[in-house]
Scaffold this active site. Structure first.
Site, PDB file in Angstrom:
ATOM      1  CB  ALA A  67      -0.905   2.957   7.146  1.00  0.00           C
ATOM      2  N   GLY A 110       2.419   0.931   2.757  1.00  0.00           N
ATOM      3  CA  GLY A 110       1.671  -0.008   2.789  1.00  0.00           C
ATOM      4  C   GLY A 110       1.099  -0.351   1.576  1.00  0.00           C
ATOM      5  CD  GLU A 113       4.919  -2.336   4.326  1.00  0.00           C
ATOM      6  OE1 GLU A 113       5.690  -2.407   5.228  1.00  0.00           O
ATOM      7  OE2 GLU A 113       3.765  -1.679   4.593  1.00  0.00           O
ATOM      8  CD  GLU A 133       6.571   2.932   5.306  1.00  0.00           C
ATOM      9  OE1 GLU A 133       5.649   1.993   4.929  1.00  0.00           O
ATOM     10  OE2 GLU A 133       7.716   3.150   4.682  1.00  0.00           O
TER      11      GLU A 133
END
Length: 261
Positions: A67, A110, A113, A133
């Site tokens: 992110a 991300g 992910e 994270e």
């Protein structure tokens, strides 16, 4: 903030039936809000007009760094960003064809992910994956606690999420986080060749099998078996099923030429 008119996610539809989705958000392919919107749009396009197979890739040193941390603030912003991640990566996961992530360099947060939302992952010896994270005092918000646990099991997922550590390619291969490790100079060729091979198969049946597996894992065994029976009947309405059965009866297995319909 990126201009919404700037192409940060591109699609190339090749003659061999493979569509290549490329992240192009210098310098580290951060998954900003605009990148996520364009990724969702690309995935929806590939769902509405499916190719034979899909390869998703990023840069040579960073597949996707995660992110855009500059967009992080409080719970309201987290809700908005989390919603964008959910929409984009669910759209990738829902593409009704085989999807392969060609992961060069880092795939963190991300980025990891996004790779998890694909069906398969090809890495290089220098690939590093992880969910860091926790090092920011937060948790994954793009499917990392769910798709990772389903792929490698809850204990290994907790190890990666709780520690935030990066996983080398050899360990990722051993735990099933990636499916193949190849040298960097042939990464894209290998991913494209794998995708092209899949694209020559009964792609509609592949899509229905993908749906049966993915949705079946969300519920009970009984519900999954019911879904499988429903899709088993549905696939017999395709041209490829007729071609495959006729070819088997005439020539034996492995000789059918499918049309993708």
């Amino acid at each position: 903030m990126a201009d919404s008119s700037q192409a940060l996610v591109t699609i190339e539809r090749r003659d061999d039936g493979v569509a290549v989705v490329t992240l192009e958000n210098p310098k580290v392919n951060a998954l900003s809000s605009e990148v996520l919107r364009q990724l969702r749009s690309a995935a929806q396009s590939l769902t509405e007009q499916p190719p034979g197979a899909v390869v998703i890739t990023g840069g040579p040193r960073v597949f996707a760094a995660g992110a855009d941390i500059t967009e992080f603030a409080g719970p309201d912003e987290a809700r908005a960003i989390g919603g964008l991640f959910l929409d984009a990566l669910n759209a990738v996961a829902a593409i009704p064809r085989a999807t392969i992530a060609a992961v060069a360099g880092f795939a963190l947060g991300g980025g990891c992910e996004l790779a998890l939302a694909c069906d398969f992952r090809v890495a290089t010896p220098k690939t590093r994956l992880g969910q860091p994270e926790i090092l920011l005092g937060i948790i994954p918000g793009g499917g990392g606690t769910q798709r990772l646990a389903r792929l490698v099991g809850p204990a290994k997922a907790k190890d990666l999420v709780f520690s935030g550590r990066q996983v080398r390619a050899d360990e990722a291969l051993a735990m099933g986080l990636v499916d193949r490790v190849v040298e960097a100079e042939v990464l894209h060729d290998e991913a494209l060749a794998w995708a092209a091979q899949l694209a020559k198969g009964a792609v509609v049946a592949q899509g229905l099998a993908k749906q049966a597996i993915d949705l079946g894992l969300e519920g009970t065994l009984a519900a999954g078996l019911d879904l499988e029976q429903q899709l088993f009947v549905e696939v017999f309405g395709t041209d490829d099923a007729r071609i495959g059965v006729d070819s088997f009866n005439e020539h034996g297995p492995g000789h059918a030429t499918f049309t993708g319909r």
